[in-house]
Design a protein around this motif. Structure first.
Motif, short mmCIF file in Angstrom:
data_model
loop_
_atom_site.label_atom_id
_atom_site.label_comp_id
_atom_site.label_asym_id
_atom_site.label_seq_id
_atom_site.Cartn_x
_atom_site.Cartn_y
_atom_site.Cartn_z
N ARG A 4 134.01 44.19 -50.57
CA ARG A 4 132.73 44.90 -50.45
C ARG A 4 132.43 45.20 -48.99
O ARG A 4 132.79 44.43 -48.10
CB ARG A 4 131.61 44.05 -51.05
CG ARG A 4 131.66 43.95 -52.54
CD ARG A 4 130.46 43.18 -53.07
NE ARG A 4 130.49 41.78 -52.75
CZ ARG A 4 131.12 40.86 -53.47
NH1 ARG A 4 131.76 41.20 -54.55
NH2 ARG A 4 131.09 39.60 -53.12
N TYR A 59 125.40 40.96 -44.82
CA TYR A 59 125.27 40.88 -46.27
C TYR A 59 126.31 41.80 -46.89
O TYR A 59 126.45 42.95 -46.47
CB TYR A 59 123.85 41.32 -46.66
CG TYR A 59 123.53 41.24 -48.12
CD1 TYR A 59 123.51 40.02 -48.80
CD2 TYR A 59 123.24 42.39 -48.83
CE1 TYR A 59 123.20 39.96 -50.15
CE2 TYR A 59 122.92 42.34 -50.18
CZ TYR A 59 122.90 41.12 -50.83
OH TYR A 59 122.60 41.06 -52.16
N GLU A 62 126.44 40.54 -52.11
CA GLU A 62 126.39 39.32 -52.91
C GLU A 62 126.08 38.09 -52.06
O GLU A 62 125.33 37.22 -52.48
CB GLU A 62 127.72 39.13 -53.62
CG GLU A 62 127.73 38.02 -54.64
CD GLU A 62 129.03 38.01 -55.42
OE1 GLU A 62 129.76 37.01 -55.29
OE2 GLU A 62 129.30 38.99 -56.14
N ASN A 63 126.64 38.02 -50.87
CA ASN A 63 126.51 36.85 -50.01
C ASN A 63 125.91 37.21 -48.65
O ASN A 63 126.25 38.23 -48.07
CB ASN A 63 127.88 36.21 -49.76
CG ASN A 63 128.54 35.78 -51.04
OD1 ASN A 63 128.00 35.00 -51.79
ND2 ASN A 63 129.72 36.33 -51.30
#
Length: 118
Positions: A4, A59, A62-63
């Protein structure tokens, strides 16, 4: 597995942050995007949003990552020329030293932090 895109939020009022983001963006292969900390907007207020001017946050959808871990994520994603540095920075003792160095530099920044953000 596709990685991502990492969104990196940096302090728009900090000279160090602006120089580092500009340098890193030069090598960016499209895996990262740089945004101002003031643009860190999510559906709910998070601890990361409250402290967005104290550390470098990122970011990936998700994290959240902050500080030294943000640099690890950047160097993991921008493979050339940083991947060897990423592997080095993951070594446990190097990571401990790196986190202390990051904290010292972040705490000694001379940038003005918006009083409303404290």
């Amino acid at each position: 597995m596709k990685t991502r895109k990492l969104t990196i939020f940096f302090d728009e009022g900090c000279g160090i942050c602006k120089k580092i983001s500009s340098f890193l963006n030069f090598f960016n292969n499209g895996s990262c995007e740089f945004k101002f900390a003031k643009d860190m907007n999510f559906d709910e207020e998070t601890d990361e949003m409250k402290l967005r001017y104290y550390d470098l946050y990122s970011y990936d959808g998700e994290n959240f990552f902050k500080g030294y871990d943000t640099y690890l994520e950047i160097f993991k994603r921008i493979k050339t020329p940083f991947h060897p540095l990423f592997l080095f920075m993951k070594i446990k003792i190097i990571r401990k030293i790196g986190q202390k160095i990051y904290r010292k530099i972040a705490d000694q920044r001379t940038c003005d932090i918006n009083e409303n953000e404290k």
